[in-house]
Design a protein around this motif. Structure first.
Motif, PDB file in Angstrom:
ATOM      1  N   GLU A   1       0.825  -1.216   0.000  1.00  0.00           N
ATOM      2  CA  GLU A   1       0.000   0.000   0.000  1.00  0.00           C
ATOM      3  C   GLU A   1       0.853   1.258   0.000  1.00  0.00           C
ATOM      4  O   GLU A   1       1.945   1.281   0.569  1.00  0.00           O
ATOM      5  CB  GLU A   1      -0.933   0.028   1.228  1.00  0.00           C
ATOM      6  CG  GLU A   1      -2.208  -0.770   1.030  1.00  0.00           C
ATOM      7  CD  GLU A   1      -2.097  -2.202   1.507  1.00  0.00           C
ATOM      8  OE1 GLU A   1      -1.227  -2.478   2.354  1.00  0.00           O
ATOM      9  OE2 GLU A   1      -2.869  -3.055   0.999  1.00  0.00           O
ATOM     10  N   ARG A   2       0.318   2.266  -0.657  1.00  0.00           N
ATOM     11  CA  ARG A   2       0.896   3.619  -0.604  1.00  0.00           C
ATOM     12  C   ARG A   2      -0.127   4.508   0.095  1.00  0.00           C
ATOM     13  O   ARG A   2      -1.326   4.257   0.019  1.00  0.00           O
ATOM     14  CB  ARG A   2       1.142   4.140  -2.018  1.00  0.00           C
ATOM     15  CG  ARG A   2       2.128   3.298  -2.797  1.00  0.00           C
ATOM     16  CD  ARG A   2       3.505   3.902  -2.687  1.00  0.00           C
ATOM     17  NE  ARG A   2       4.526   2.864  -2.718  1.00  0.00           N
ATOM     18  CZ  ARG A   2       5.827   3.142  -2.689  1.00  0.00           C
ATOM     19  NH1 ARG A   2       6.231   4.398  -2.638  1.00  0.00           N
ATOM     20  NH2 ARG A   2       6.710   2.177  -2.708  1.00  0.00           N
ATOM     21  N   TYR A   3       0.348   5.565   0.717  1.00  0.00           N
ATOM     22  CA  TYR A   3      -0.548   6.373   1.559  1.00  0.00           C
ATOM     23  C   TYR A   3      -0.415   7.865   1.269  1.00  0.00           C
ATOM     24  O   TYR A   3       0.637   8.335   0.829  1.00  0.00           O
ATOM     25  CB  TYR A   3      -0.213   6.141   3.036  1.00  0.00           C
ATOM     26  CG  TYR A   3      -0.381   4.703   3.451  1.00  0.00           C
ATOM     27  CD1 TYR A   3      -1.589   4.243   3.960  1.00  0.00           C
ATOM     28  CD2 TYR A   3       0.683   3.797   3.306  1.00  0.00           C
ATOM     29  CE1 TYR A   3      -1.747   2.915   4.324  1.00  0.00           C
ATOM     30  CE2 TYR A   3       0.526   2.465   3.666  1.00  0.00           C
ATOM     31  CZ  TYR A   3      -0.687   2.032   4.175  1.00  0.00           C
ATOM     32  OH  TYR A   3      -0.841   0.717   4.534  1.00  0.00           O
TER      33      TYR A   3
ATOM     34  N   ARG B   1     -13.022  10.654 -15.237  1.00  0.00           N
ATOM     35  CA  ARG B   1     -11.593  10.944 -15.127  1.00  0.00           C
ATOM     36  C   ARG B   1     -11.392  11.954 -14.010  1.00  0.00           C
ATOM     37  O   ARG B   1     -12.142  12.928 -13.931  1.00  0.00           O
ATOM     38  CB  ARG B   1     -11.050  11.529 -16.440  1.00  0.00           C
ATOM     39  CG  ARG B   1     -10.951  10.488 -17.510  1.00  0.00           C
ATOM     40  CD  ARG B   1     -10.580  11.101 -18.860  1.00  0.00           C
ATOM     41  NE  ARG B   1     -10.317  10.033 -19.807  1.00  0.00           N
ATOM     42  CZ  ARG B   1      -9.119   9.444 -19.929  1.00  0.00           C
ATOM     43  NH1 ARG B   1      -8.095   9.846 -19.176  1.00  0.00           N
ATOM     44  NH2 ARG B   1      -8.950   8.471 -20.802  1.00  0.00           N
ATOM     45  N   VAL B   2     -10.419  11.666 -13.169  1.00  0.00           N
ATOM     46  CA  VAL B   2     -10.136  12.605 -12.081  1.00  0.00           C
ATOM     47  C   VAL B   2      -8.663  12.977 -12.087  1.00  0.00           C
ATOM     48  O   VAL B   2      -7.808  12.148 -12.411  1.00  0.00           O
ATOM     49  CB  VAL B   2     -10.485  12.010 -10.695  1.00  0.00           C
ATOM     50  CG1 VAL B   2     -11.987  11.920 -10.496  1.00  0.00           C
ATOM     51  CG2 VAL B   2      -9.835  10.659 -10.480  1.00  0.00           C
ATOM     52  N   ALA B   3      -8.398  14.227 -11.749  1.00  0.00           N
ATOM     53  CA  ALA B   3      -7.019  14.667 -11.570  1.00  0.00           C
ATOM     54  C   ALA B   3      -6.647  14.457 -10.105  1.00  0.00           C
ATOM     55  O   ALA B   3      -7.519  14.453  -9.230  1.00  0.00           O
ATOM     56  CB  ALA B   3      -6.882  16.140 -11.947  1.00  0.00           C
ATOM     57  N   LYS B   4      -5.370  14.286  -9.871  1.00  0.00           N
ATOM     58  CA  LYS B   4      -4.888  14.147  -8.489  1.00  0.00           C
ATOM     59  C   LYS B   4      -5.398  15.311  -7.643  1.00  0.00           C
ATOM     60  O   LYS B   4      -5.327  16.464  -8.058  1.00  0.00           O
ATOM     61  CB  LYS B   4      -3.351  14.144  -8.514  1.00  0.00           C
ATOM     62  CG  LYS B   4      -2.739  14.051  -7.144  1.00  0.00           C
ATOM     63  CD  LYS B   4      -1.223  14.154  -7.215  1.00  0.00           C
ATOM     64  CE  LYS B   4      -0.686  14.208  -5.783  1.00  0.00           C
ATOM     65  NZ  LYS B   4       0.779  14.204  -5.757  1.00  0.00           N
TER      66      LYS B   4
ATOM     67  N   GLY C   1      -6.375   9.680 -12.644  1.00  0.00           N
ATOM     68  CA  GLY C   1      -6.740   8.412 -13.261  1.00  0.00           C
ATOM     69  C   GLY C   1      -8.166   8.402 -13.778  1.00  0.00           C
ATOM     70  O   GLY C   1      -8.864   9.412 -13.742  1.00  0.00           O
ATOM     71  N   GLU C   2      -8.545   7.209 -14.247  1.00  0.00           N
ATOM     72  CA  GLU C   2      -9.897   7.006 -14.744  1.00  0.00           C
ATOM     73  C   GLU C   2     -10.553   5.931 -13.877  1.00  0.00           C
ATOM     74  O   GLU C   2      -9.938   4.904 -13.580  1.00  0.00           O
ATOM     75  CB  GLU C   2      -9.825   6.521 -16.201  1.00  0.00           C
ATOM     76  CG  GLU C   2     -11.194   6.298 -16.810  1.00  0.00           C
ATOM     77  CD  GLU C   2     -11.093   5.610 -18.176  1.00  0.00           C
ATOM     78  OE1 GLU C   2     -10.001   5.620 -18.783  1.00  0.00           O
ATOM     79  OE2 GLU C   2     -12.114   5.051 -18.608  1.00  0.00           O
ATOM     80  N   VAL C   3     -11.788   6.185 -13.490  1.00  0.00           N
ATOM     81  CA  VAL C   3     -12.484   5.227 -12.630  1.00  0.00           C
ATOM     82  C   VAL C   3     -12.849   3.997 -13.458  1.00  0.00           C
ATOM     83  O   VAL C   3     -13.580   4.089 -14.440  1.00  0.00           O
ATOM     84  CB  VAL C   3     -13.755   5.869 -12.024  1.00  0.00           C
ATOM     85  CG1 VAL C   3     -14.524   4.833 -11.196  1.00  0.00           C
ATOM     86  CG2 VAL C   3     -13.394   7.084 -11.170  1.00  0.00           C
TER      87      VAL C   3
ATOM     88  N   ASP D   1      -0.755   8.598 -14.655  1.00  0.00           N
ATOM     89  CA  ASP D   1       0.596   9.157 -14.542  1.00  0.00           C
ATOM     90  C   ASP D   1       1.334   8.416 -13.433  1.00  0.00           C
ATOM     91  O   ASP D   1       1.231   8.759 -12.251  1.00  0.00           O
ATOM     92  CB  ASP D   1       0.504  10.660 -14.237  1.00  0.00           C
ATOM     93  CG  ASP D   1       1.878  11.301 -14.121  1.00  0.00           C
ATOM     94  OD1 ASP D   1       2.889  10.563 -14.262  1.00  0.00           O
ATOM     95  OD2 ASP D   1       1.942  12.507 -13.867  1.00  0.00           O
ATOM     96  N   ALA D   2       2.077   7.372 -13.822  1.00  0.00           N
ATOM     97  CA  ALA D   2       2.732   6.502 -12.848  1.00  0.00           C
ATOM     98  C   ALA D   2       3.699   7.274 -11.957  1.00  0.00           C
ATOM     99  O   ALA D   2       3.968   6.873 -10.821  1.00  0.00           O
ATOM    100  CB  ALA D   2       3.455   5.357 -13.569  1.00  0.00           C
ATOM    101  N   ALA D   3       4.200   8.383 -12.446  1.00  0.00           N
ATOM    102  CA  ALA D   3       5.162   9.163 -11.653  1.00  0.00           C
ATOM    103  C   ALA D   3       4.525   9.675 -10.359  1.00  0.00           C
ATOM    104  O   ALA D   3       5.208   9.839  -9.345  1.00  0.00           O
ATOM    105  CB  ALA D   3       5.694  10.338 -12.477  1.00  0.00           C
ATOM    106  N   GLU D   4       3.216   9.888 -10.416  1.00  0.00           N
ATOM    107  CA  GLU D   4       2.529  10.399  -9.217  1.00  0.00           C
ATOM    108  C   GLU D   4       2.572   9.396  -8.063  1.00  0.00           C
ATOM    109  O   GLU D   4       2.470   9.772  -6.905  1.00  0.00           O
ATOM    110  CB  GLU D   4       1.073  10.761  -9.535  1.00  0.00           C
ATOM    111  CG  GLU D   4       0.957  12.052 -10.314  1.00  0.00           C
ATOM    112  CD  GLU D   4      -0.494  12.353 -10.720  1.00  0.00           C
ATOM    113  OE1 GLU D   4      -0.713  13.433 -11.281  1.00  0.00           O
ATOM    114  OE2 GLU D   4      -1.386  11.520 -10.482  1.00  0.00           O
TER     115      GLU D   4
END
Lengths: 394, 125
Positions: free
Chosen positions: B4-6, B46-49, B71-73, B104-107
């Motif tokens: 998990e990431r938090y 679609r949602v932005a961070k 990402g996209e739901v 965006d995997a970098a996020e």
């Protein structure tokens, strides 16, 4: 997610006075912390929002068994002196003059325009001296006591700062209290008794704010903790916090001052005409009589009603209510989730033409329209003690 | 990347292939108290961070959940409609909220791992 402070805004920092002084603690503060309470600011006090069980479990336990609430933040005072009962009638619309000894009545302090300044309980104390016990809301207590001192200078007002107040509520409350104090089982609803615990005097009132049978018990500060522990030692009693107190009173259709009642609402539109004595309706002699009388005679322009939001999302205080033609006809003043009914419930004011159970209005939640059905109050029937019948006599 | 990431808002994200499961942490559910309703986005959104992703209603109040990454739901946890308390009972498991396709995997690299989140919780007191 927003920070924790925001999350708990509902309960009810918004009507606490601006915090110029540190939060006060009640005599049960240490006990709350030992019981693992989540504490929250409320009306200038730090009080348990809930304990380890959580709001829903505490709510359901109250309806099934009995719960102990710390309500020591409320204001308690004795108003004494000749003619006290008649004198207080100049500030409240209830019949206090004819209130019998050891009986309690619910009323409201009214402003000149009929708006509600606070709501309160008044008890006629026994004894030769004329004395009234008044219990008022925490957020308004300084203002209420100042009003009594200014308007009734001929009377003595003794504020009981040395007493905690606890509510024991639920169908098992009488039996549990009977294990700690004697001779209280047959007390009538809205009756009052003096009692003794470890040599000190307690005040016991058969009343509450949950719709259940129950008691409010005033205890000297130094005995608050042992008394609470004696009740919590009873197998059917568990502690409950402000969260459950709020959801219980909402299910019971009871007003919370600062939300369902305030200086803009009068007691008739609030559905509290029952608390105005017949003699008082005829004679008047209380602030706002003109508005109250007009509302009684012609019916109020708006009424407090129960509201059932369609769907599963709770609607909260402030949500608007519109008629089918899109016109704003009301507003929600209390809203949340009913653990008993497993659905959202609310209360609010609507124009009288729409204040009929079954009428459908519309509200908005985030960007969605939500149907809201007008419903009768209470959502959960009251189960106050009405005396032993042959059936339930032990 | 596994586990998990938090976020500092007490949301978690668990990468599963190209997708990520998003929910709230155990700390967050304990803070919220009994959860009685969860409003979830429509699949395809679609949602932005940092944008609003879901709303959680507890007995106390409504709280927003913001997208931890863009990402996209792909999917939402439909079981929560009938059983929102799953978020209290098992926030990282059956109480998950949304499955996102990460754009965006970098996020992902900006999020805390478990050790960092634990340290963050302790620093918050």
């Amino acid at each position: 997610m927003p920070n924790a402070d925001c999350r708990e805004r509902l309960l009810s920092e918004d009507f606490a006075p601006r915090r110029l002084t540190p939060l006060q603690m009640t005599p049960l503060d240490g006990l709350h912390r030992r019981l693992g309470a989540r504490m929250s600011p409320f009306a200038g006090y730090e009080l348990p929002l809930h304990y380890k069980a959580g709001v829903v479990a505490e709510h359901l336990h109250t309806r099934a068994k009995a719960s102990l609430f710390d309500v020591s933040h409320m204001g308690q005072a004795i108003l004494g002196g000749r003619g006290a009962a008649t004198a207080i009638e100049s500030l409240v619309p209830a019949d206090i003059r004819d209130l019998a000894s050891e009986r309690t009545r619910y009323s409201q302090f009214l402003a000149e325009d009929g708006g509600v300044l606070d709501d309160l309980m008044v008890t006629r104390l026994p004894g030769r001296e004329e004395r009234l016990l008044v219990v008022v809301n925490a957020a308004a207590k300084a203002q209420d006591f100042a009003l009594l001192r200014e308007q009734l200078p001929q009377l003595e007002l003794g504020v009981l700062t040395g007493r905690a107040l606890m509510a024991l509520q639920g169908p098992c409350a009488a039996a549990a209290l009977g294990q700690v104090l004697s001779d209280l089982e047959d007390m009538p609803f809205m009756g009052w008794r003096a009692a003794e615990f470890r040599g000190a005097g307690l005040f016991v009132s058969r009343s509450g704010y949950t719709g259940e049978d129950g008691f409010e018990i005033s205890v000297p500060n130094h005995l608050a903790e042992p008394f609470a522990e004696a009740l919590l030692a009873q197998p059917d009693v568990a502690p409950a916090g402000l969260g459950a107190r709020d959801s219980l009173r909402l299910e019971a259709g009871l007003c919370l001052y600062g939300h369902d009642l305030d200086a803009t609402t009068d007691p008739v539109e609030a559905g509290l005409a029952w608390s105005i004595g017949r003699r008082r309706r005829e004679e008047g002699g209380f602030p706002g009589y003109e508005r109250v009388r007009a509302a009684l005679d012609r019916g109020p322009a708006r009424k407090r009603v129960g509201l059932l939001p369609q769907g599963r999302a709770p609607l909260r205080e402030g949500a608007t209510l519109t008629a089918p033609d899109g016109r704003l006809v009301g507003r929600i003043t209390s809203g949340g989730y009913s653990p008993t009914l497993s659905r959202p419930i609310a209360m609010g004011y609507v124009e009288s033409a729409f204040a009929t159970p079954g009428v459908t209005l519309e509200s908005r939640l985030r960007d969605n329209r939500v149907g809201v059905e007008v419903a009768s109050l209470p959502f959960v029937p009251h189960r106050y003690f009405r005396g032993h019948t042959g059936k339930d006599r032990p | 990347m596994s586990g998990e990431r938090y976020t500092k808002d007490h949301d978690f994200l668990r990468v599963e292939g190209d997708a990520a499961i998003v929910g709230i942490t155990d700390f967050a559910q304990a803070q919220l108290g009994d959860i009685v309703f969860v409003e979830l986005p429509a699949p395809g959104k679609r949602v932005a961070k940092g944008e609003q992703l879901a709303t959680i209603e507890s007995v106390k109040a409504a709280s927003e959940v913001y997208a931890p990454v863009s990402g996209e739901v792909l999917e939402v946890n439909a079981a929560l409609e009938a059983a929102p308390a799953k978020v209290n009972e098992d926030p990282l498991g059956e109480g998950w909220l949304v499955k996102l396709r990460v754009t965006d995997a970098a996020e992902l690299e900006e999020l805390m791992d478990e050790d960092a989140y634990r340290a963050f919780l302790e620093s918050e007191g």
